[in-house]
Design an enzyme around this catalytic site. Structure first.
Site, PDB file in Angstrom:
ATOM      1  N   HIS A  12       0.819  -1.216   0.000  1.00 63.16           N
ATOM      2  CA  HIS A  12       0.000   0.000   0.000  1.00 63.16           C
ATOM      3  C   HIS A  12       0.855   1.269   0.000  1.00 63.16           C
ATOM      4  CE1 HIS A  12       1.009   0.876   4.184  1.00 63.16           C
ATOM      5  NE2 HIS A  12       0.832  -0.414   4.431  1.00 63.16           N
ATOM      6  N   GLU A  85      -3.046  -7.041   7.045  1.00 64.37           N
ATOM      7  CA  GLU A  85      -1.784  -6.921   7.769  1.00 64.37           C
ATOM      8  C   GLU A  85      -1.789  -7.784   9.020  1.00 64.37           C
ATOM      9  OE1 GLU A  85       1.194  -6.792   7.816  1.00 64.37           O
ATOM     10  OE2 GLU A  85       1.840  -4.695   7.700  1.00 64.37           O
TER      11      GLU A  85
END
Length: 222
Positions: A12, A85
């Protein structure tokens, strides 16, 4: 190795958590101004790469890229929870400085038997690598190009799962924001083709097409 498909993992864009140096984990944190610029560059690169499917972590810092690409290419952006994550548990939202002052270490320390010891509510390194391995087991059977927008922790675990790296080693991989790691698969084996590509490098390779010199045969370290 007969190529069946390619699997791309893009991290990201930069977030306020990256800038302010705190553990974001599964918190939905905003992009930094630089992250917003990175997002736009990343979208252009993935559009040029032209994936057949695009998958994303459920967190907005990943979805902002995946959904932008999906809208441009007219394909769905599919949320896959395996791409989220690592769960930092009680370390979520804590700055690196504060964690150091508390004597807390990440990656989690290993006990005498070599097992990770996460903080309360945290995801073990074993579970993280197993989650990455589960995703790879599916992705390696897909034909064409699979693009995945994910996180630094999960990307490192992908290396760990593919190359069976020790728990105290896989976190050493360097994974910059909006960098891409591209793997090739023959349906059984998965090998690294390119690591650490910037959006501009990914776009240039996509626009010129695959050439044999792009292939690499490495142990998964970058």
């Amino acid at each position: 190795m007969t190529e069946l498909g390619r699997i791309l993992f893009m991290r990201h864009p930069e977030t306020v958590g990256n800038v302010e140096h705190f553990y974001s984990g599964r918190r939905d944190v905003a992009l930094s101004p630089e992250g917003e610029r990175q997002r736009d560059r990343a979208i252009e690169a993935l559009v040029a790469w032209a994936p057949d499917r695009i998958l994303t972590s459920p967190l907005s810092r990943c979805r902002c890229i995946a959904e932008g690409v999906a809208a441009r290419l007219g394909i769905p952006a599919t949320v896959d929870d395996r791409l989220v994550e690592v769960e930092f548990g009680a370390l979520e939202g804590v700055s690196l400085v504060e964690a150091h002052e508390r004597g807390v270490a990440f990656p989690w320390p290993l006990d005498a038997e070599g097992r990770s010891v996460p903080m309360e509510g945290g995801e073990s390194l074993e579970d993280l690598v197993a989650r990455a391995g589960s995703f790879i087991s599916w992705a390696k059977t897909q034909h064409g190009k699979t693009a995945c927008v994910t996180h630094g922790g999960l990307t490192r675990a992908i290396y760990g799962a593919i190359y069976c790296e020790p728990l105290d080693a896989f976190w050493n991989h360097i994974v910059p924001n909006v960098s891409s790691q591209v793997f090739v698969s023959d349906g059984t084996r998965v090998q690294l083709q390119s690591a650490g590509l910037t959006p501009e490098e990914l776009r240039a390779r996509a626009e010129r097409g695959f050439v044999p010199g792009d292939s690499v045969n490495v142990t998964g370290r970058n």
